[in-house]
Motif scaffolding. Structure first.
Motif, PDB file in Angstrom:
ATOM      1  N   LYS A   5      24.609 -13.335  29.040  1.00 22.30           N
ATOM      2  CA  LYS A   5      23.763 -12.255  28.548  1.00 22.30           C
ATOM      3  C   LYS A   5      24.284 -10.890  28.974  1.00 22.30           C
ATOM      4  N   ALA A   6      24.946 -10.831  30.129  1.00 20.04           N
ATOM      5  CA  ALA A   6      25.376  -9.543  30.668  1.00 20.04           C
ATOM      6  C   ALA A   6      26.359  -8.817  29.751  1.00 20.04           C
ATOM      7  N   PRO A   7      27.423  -9.463  29.250  1.00 16.00           N
ATOM      8  CA  PRO A   7      28.335  -8.742  28.353  1.00 16.00           C
ATOM      9  C   PRO A   7      27.648  -8.217  27.100  1.00 16.00           C
ATOM     10  N   TYR A   8      26.698  -8.995  26.580  1.00 15.60           N
ATOM     11  CA  TYR A   8      25.975  -8.534  25.389  1.00 15.60           C
ATOM     12  C   TYR A   8      25.110  -7.325  25.720  1.00 15.60           C
ATOM     13  N   LYS A   9      24.478  -7.358  26.884  1.00 18.07           N
ATOM     14  CA  LYS A   9      23.655  -6.224  27.313  1.00 18.07           C
ATOM     15  C   LYS A   9      24.518  -4.985  27.491  1.00 18.07           C
ATOM     16  N   ASP A  10      25.692  -5.161  28.082  1.00 17.50           N
ATOM     17  CA  ASP A  10      26.617  -4.042  28.262  1.00 17.50           C
ATOM     18  C   ASP A  10      27.039  -3.466  26.911  1.00 17.50           C
ATOM     19  N   TRP A  11      27.369  -4.363  25.961  1.00 20.45           N
ATOM     20  CA  TRP A  11      27.776  -3.920  24.635  1.00 20.45           C
ATOM     21  C   TRP A  11      26.653  -3.133  23.964  1.00 20.45           C
ATOM     22  N   ARG A  12      25.436  -3.594  24.099  1.00 18.31           N
ATOM     23  CA  ARG A  12      24.309  -2.885  23.486  1.00 18.31           C
ATOM     24  C   ARG A  12      24.149  -1.491  24.080  1.00 18.31           C
ATOM     25  N   ARG A  13      24.352  -1.365  25.382  1.00 14.41           N
ATOM     26  CA  ARG A  13      24.261  -0.042  26.011  1.00 14.41           C
ATOM     27  C   ARG A  13      25.333   0.893  25.453  1.00 14.41           C
ATOM     28  N   ARG A  14      26.563   0.386  25.402  1.00 15.59           N
ATOM     29  CA  ARG A  14      27.649   1.223  24.891  1.00 15.59           C
ATOM     30  C   ARG A  14      27.411   1.593  23.429  1.00 15.59           C
ATOM     31  N   ARG A  15      26.928   0.644  22.649  1.00 20.04           N
ATOM     32  CA  ARG A  15      26.660   0.895  21.240  1.00 20.04           C
ATOM     33  C   ARG A  15      25.564   1.936  21.077  1.00 20.04           C
ATOM     34  N   ALA A  16      24.533   1.867  21.904  1.00 21.24           N
ATOM     35  CA  ALA A  16      23.445   2.848  21.836  1.00 21.24           C
ATOM     36  C   ALA A  16      23.963   4.247  22.162  1.00 21.24           C
ATOM     37  N   LEU A  17      24.851   4.340  23.149  1.00 20.68           N
ATOM     38  CA  LEU A  17      25.448   5.633  23.479  1.00 20.68           C
ATOM     39  C   LEU A  17      26.257   6.168  22.308  1.00 20.68           C
ATOM     40  N   GLU A  18      27.055   5.311  21.690  1.00 22.67           N
ATOM     41  CA  GLU A  18      27.875   5.732  20.556  1.00 22.67           C
ATOM     42  C   GLU A  18      27.017   6.247  19.415  1.00 22.67           C
ATOM     43  N   ARG A  19      25.912   5.545  19.156  1.00 19.41           N
ATOM     44  CA  ARG A  19      25.012   5.995  18.088  1.00 19.41           C
ATOM     45  C   ARG A  19      24.446   7.375  18.415  1.00 19.41           C
ATOM     46  N   HIS A 190      19.300   5.181  32.436  1.00 23.08           N
ATOM     47  CA  HIS A 190      18.382   4.930  31.323  1.00 23.08           C
ATOM     48  C   HIS A 190      18.124   3.425  31.232  1.00 23.08           C
ATOM     49  N   GLY A 191      16.896   3.097  30.946  1.00 25.34           N
ATOM     50  CA  GLY A 191      16.497   1.687  30.912  1.00 25.34           C
ATOM     51  C   GLY A 191      15.865   1.226  32.206  1.00 25.34           C
ATOM     52  N   GLU A 198      17.125   8.795  25.772  1.00 25.93           N
ATOM     53  CA  GLU A 198      17.016  10.205  25.399  1.00 25.93           C
ATOM     54  C   GLU A 198      17.313  11.120  26.587  1.00 25.93           C
ATOM     55  N   HIS A 199      16.940  10.700  27.805  1.00 24.43           N
ATOM     56  CA  HIS A 199      17.233  11.515  28.982  1.00 24.43           C
ATOM     57  C   HIS A 199      18.740  11.632  29.189  1.00 24.43           C
ATOM     58  N   THR A 200      19.449  10.526  28.998  1.00 21.45           N
ATOM     59  CA  THR A 200      20.899  10.551  29.160  1.00 21.45           C
ATOM     60  C   THR A 200      21.560  11.364  28.057  1.00 21.45           C
ATOM     61  N   LEU A 201      21.099  11.224  26.828  1.00 23.19           N
ATOM     62  CA  LEU A 201      21.681  11.991  25.727  1.00 23.19           C
ATOM     63  C   LEU A 201      21.511  13.484  25.952  1.00 23.19           C
TER      64      LEU A 201
END
Length: 229
Positions: A5-19, A190-191, A198-201
């Motif tokens: 689950k950890a790699p998927y969670k990491d990917w989701r974080r990076r993807r959210a930042l990219e968006r 964040h999280g 939004e705080h990080t952005l």
């Protein structure tokens, strides 16, 4: 071993930042990584030397990065952490003279703040109590502007922040009141607790508006590296 689950969670974080538009602004080919465990940081070593001003906010029980930077570049690292488990752990270590510990936390104002003890008994990662309540210890904190003035530093060459959510107020205050820093390594939270993406952005946008450029996003999507360009 990290779960699947950890790699998927990491990917989701990076993807959210990219968006949200958080992707590297430039490439720093000379960048290196030092440290251990979650305290591994990517930074630009160019220009670092014995006269460089390096601040490390929040060290807990992991000073591998701090010691590696001291050994490799001959810098003095000013480390800030007032929390009881960190202070006790540091007292048991054989640390070089160039590792200077200040038993104060970094925050957006001077004074004392309530801290919350970590849920895990073996963890040293205290957090600032957002609403100031709770039964955790009341500990001294200071603004970056305050500690830099007291230490006689007009600017900071390299600032590392791993302060469990306090980075948002520390950076907001520093960008408004100083001191300037030429390079920033920061773990955003964040999280966790009240902190949202939004705080990080907003924090990243403020850093960019002040001339800092993102050059590295960690695998976890939490640790970001900036350099003034």
């Amino acid at each position: 071993m990290r779960s699947l689950k950890a790699p998927y969670k990491d990917w989701r974080r990076r993807r959210a930042l990219e968006r949200g538009g958080v992707r590297p602004d430039l490439v720093v080919p000379e960048a290196i990584a030092l440290g251990e465990r979650s305290g591994t940081w990517v930074f630009d070593p160019r220009g670092l030397g014995a006269h460089s001003i390096v601040y490390s906010g929040g060290v807990g029980d992991n000073v591998a990065w701090d010691l590696a930077v001291i050994e490799r570049f001959g810098v003095t690292v000013h480390a800030f952490d007032p929390t009881p488990r960190s202070v006790a752990w540091l007292a048991r270590q054989a640390l070089p003279e160039r590792f200077v510990h200040h038993a104060r936390g970094l925050a957006g104002a001077d004074g004392e703040r309530r801290f919350e003890a970590p849920a895990k008994e073996r963890s040293a990662n205290y957090t600032l109590a957002v609403d100031g309540t709770g039964d955790g210890p009341l500990l001294p904190v200071a603004r970056l502007a305050t500690v830099a003035r007291e230490l006689g530093h007009a600017r900071i060459d390299l600032l590392k922040l791993d302060v469990e959510g306090a980075e948002y107020e520390v950076l907001a205050d520093a960008l408004e009141h100083g001191p300037e820093f030429d390079q920033l390594l920061v773990e955003f939270h964040h999280g966790e607790g009240p902190w949202r993406l939004e705080h990080t952005l907003r924090a990243v946008a403020a850093l960019r508006a002040n001339g800092l450029r993102l050059f590295h996003v960690s695998r976890r999507g939490l640790e970001l590296s900036f350099v003034r360009a």
